[in-house]
Design an enzyme around this catalytic site. Structure first.
Site, PDB file in Angstrom:
ATOM      1  N   GLU A 164       0.035  15.479   1.738  1.00 26.07           N
ATOM      2  CA  GLU A 164      -0.895  16.417   2.371  1.00 26.07           C
ATOM      3  C   GLU A 164      -0.352  17.841   2.489  1.00 26.07           C
ATOM      4  O   GLU A 164      -0.128  18.345   3.607  1.00 26.07           O
ATOM      5  CB  GLU A 164      -1.303  15.888   3.760  1.00 26.07           C
ATOM      6  N   GLU A 352      -4.013   6.725   2.115  1.00 26.71           N
ATOM      7  CA  GLU A 352      -4.219   6.578   3.564  1.00 26.71           C
ATOM      8  C   GLU A 352      -5.707   6.509   3.841  1.00 26.71           C
ATOM      9  O   GLU A 352      -6.489   7.311   3.316  1.00 26.71           O
ATOM     10  CB  GLU A 352      -3.681   7.783   4.359  1.00 26.71           C
TER      11      GLU A 352
END
Ligand code: IFM
Length: 449
Positions: A164, A352
Site C-alpha cells: 500500500e 487483503e
C-alpha cells in the site's frame, strides 16, 4: 454460489511485522518509525504501541499451527526491516534467523509463504536521514532487498515489494495519521514516487539474481464513485480516483503518471522536480502479479469549502464495519474487472480483505456473524470474477489475528482469531470456523448451509 478452489489457489490470511510481532527490543532489533511514532503522545488511540502486540515473535509456532487449523494453505507476512538492519551498515543475523524459523515452520505444514518486504516499519535511522523523502532511501531499500533475497530467497515463492504505497505516502506524509506523522503534500507525492522507484529497482534486482520465485507489489485500491451525476461531482470523482488508484496503476502498468494528476499536483503543491528522466521506465519493470487490498468503496462530491482540491467524501450508505467503512462486495468485483480491462492481464492476488467489528469474547466463543457475512459476500464477488475467466490466484483474509491497527491501536479487531491482549490467549472466532468449514467443503454454499 459455489466457489470451488483450484488446487493452486492460495487461500490464506495476512499479517504484518509491526502489527503482530512485539519483541521490539529483542535479538538486536532496531527502532522503526512506528516505535517512535506510537511512543509519542497523541498519535495512537489509548497510547497503544506495538511493543508486545500479539507476541507473535515468541508464539509463531502456535500461530502457524492455527493457520493449519483454519485449513488455510498460505500465509502472508512481512519482514521487519529494522530486525535485519537495526543500524546503518549492521546486518543482524538474529533477525534473519527468526524469519528462517518461520519459513521452516510453514514449509513443514505445507503452507505457502507470501512475503512482503515493506509494510511500513522503516528503520528510524533511515528516517533520521530523510526517510522516503530522500532518494537515498531507494538504495537502502534495494540493499535490504538484496540481503533478504540472498538469505531467504530460496524459501519464498512470492515476494511483495511494498504494501500500500498510497498509505505510506499520504497517511504518513500528508495527513500525518501514520508514522512518521508529517503533513506536507508535496513531500507525500515525492514519497509515493520514491517508494514506486524502489519497487521497480528491486524487481530488476530480483531478475538479475535469477531466483526462482515471483515478485509483485500490493496496492490498496478504492473504487470511487461520484455522489451525484452532476458534472462537477463526476470530475472530482476522477480526481479522487487519480489520487487513490490511477497514480499507482498508471505508473506501474503504463510507465507514465496520469497527465491530469501530474498537472493538479504541480498546481497545488509545486513542481514535481523529484521525478527524473528514466524513473518511470524503472517503475514499470515487468512484474509477475499484482496484489490488491480491498476493503470498501468511496463516494465523493465537489465542495468548494474543502481544502483538499475541493473534494469531499460522503458518509457511507448502508452497512458499515467498525472502521466506518461501507460493506460493498460488488465494488470488489467491479474493481477486479477494471484492473483486468484497463491495466493488466497478469495474475491478481487479493492480498487483503476483511473487516473490523466489535467482537466480544463470551465463554470461550466469539460470535462474529457480521464478519462471516462480509467474507462470504467478498469471496462470492471474487469467485464471480474467476468464473468470468479472471485470473485471480489467491485470496487472503486480513487478518489472521486481531492486532495493532495502527492509529487505532488495539481498538479495532480484524482477526479470524481473537487475541486477549492480557493473556495472549487466542480464540478462533466463528468466522474462522466458518472459513475452515467452507474450505473443507470446497464450496461457499455448502459451508453456509
Ligand atoms: O491493518 C491494515 C494493514 O496493515 C494494511 N491494510 C489495511 C489493514 C486494515 O486497516
Amino acid at each position: 454460489m459455489d466457489f470451488r478452489f483450484s488446487r493452486e489457489f492460495l487461500l490464506g490470511a495476512a499479517t504484518s511485522a509491526y502489527q503482530v510481532e512485539g519483541a521490539v527490543r529483542e535479538d538486536g532489533r532496531g527502532a522503526s518509525i512506528w516505535d517512535v511514532f506510537s511512543h509519542e503522545q497523541g498519535h495512537v488511540w489509548n497510547e497503544c504501541t506495538g511493543d508486545e502486540a500479539c507476541d507473535h515473535y515468541h508464539r509463531y509456532l502456535d500461530d502457524v499451527q492455527l493457520i493449519t487449523h483454519l485449513g488455510l494453505n498460505a500465509y502472508r507476512f512481512s519482514i521487519a526491516w529494522p530486525r535485519i538492519f537495526p543500524e546503518k551498515g549492521v546486518l543482524n543475523q538474529k533477525g534473519l534467523a527468526f524469519y528462517r524459523g518461520l519459513l521452516d515452520a510453514l514449509k513443514e505444514r505445507n503452507i505457502t509463504p507470501v512475503v512482503t518486504l515493506y509494510h511500513w516499519d522503516l528503520p528510524q535511522w533511515i528516517e533520521d536521514e530523510g526517510g522516503w523523502r530522500s532518494r537515498d532511501t531507494i538504495d537502502y531499500f534495494v540493499d535490504y532487498a538484496e540481503t533478504v533475497f540472498r538469505e531467504l530467497g530460496d524459501s519464498v515463492p512470492l515476494w511483495i515489494t511494498h504494501n500500500e504505497p498510497w498509505c505510506v505516502a499520504f497517511l504518513g506524509h500528508a495527513t500525518g495519521e501514520h508514522a512518521p506523522g508529517r503533513k506536507n503534500w508535496h513531500e507525500a507525492v515525492a514519497v509515493a514516487h520514491h517508494v514506486l522507484l524502489s519497487h521497480g529497482r528491486t524487481v530488476n534486482l530480483y531478475r538479475r539474481m535469477g531466483l526462482k520465485g515471483q515478485i509483485g507489489i500490493t496496492l490498496n485500491l478504492t473504487p470511487i464513485e461520484p455522489g451525484t451525476q452532476e458534472a462537477q461531482d463526476v470530475t472530482f470523482a476522477q480526481i479522487a480516483d487519480g489520487n487513490s488508484n490511477r497514480w499507482f496503476l498508471d505508473a506501474l502498468f503504463r510507465g507514465a503518471y496520469s497527465e491530469d494528476m501530474t498537472a493538479l499536483y504541480a498546481q497545488f503543491f509545486g513542481a514535481l522536480d523529484f521525478i527524473q528522466k528514466e524513473d518511470l521506465q524503472e517503475i514499470a519493470a515487468p512484474i509477475d502479479f499484482l496484489g490488491v487490498n480491498y476493503y470498501t468503496r468511496n463516494r465523493v462530491v465537489f465542495d468548494p469549502t474543502s481544502d483538499l482540491f475541493g473534494l469531499r467524501a460522503l458518509e457511507p450508505v448502508g452497512e458499515v464495519t467498525a472502521m466506518g467503512w461501507e460493506v460493498a462486495p460488488e465494488s470488489l468485483y467491479q474493481l477486479l474487472c477494471r484492473v483486468r480491462d484497463e491495466y493488466t492481464r497478469l495474475p491478481i492476488y487479493i492480498t487483503e480483505n476483511g473487516a473490523a467489528y466489535d467482537d466480544q469474547l463470551n465463554a470461550g466463543e466469539v460470535h462474529d456473524e457480521l464478519r462471516i457475512q462480509y467474507l462470504r459476500g467478498h469471496i462470492e464477488a471474487a469467485s464471480r470474477f474467476v468464473q468470468d475467466g479472471g485470473l485471480l490466484k489467491g485470496y487472503f483474509v486480513w487478518s489472521l489475528l486481531d492486532n495493532f491497527e495502527w492509529a487505532f491501536g488495539y481498538g479495532k479487531r480484524f482477526g479470524l482469531v481473537y487475541v486477549d491482549y492480557n493473556t495472549q490467549v487466542r480464540t478462533v472466532k466463528d468466522s474462522g470456523k466458518w472459513l475452515r468449514d467452507m474450505i473443507s467443503a470446497e464450496s461457499i454454499t455448502k459451508a453456509a448451509d
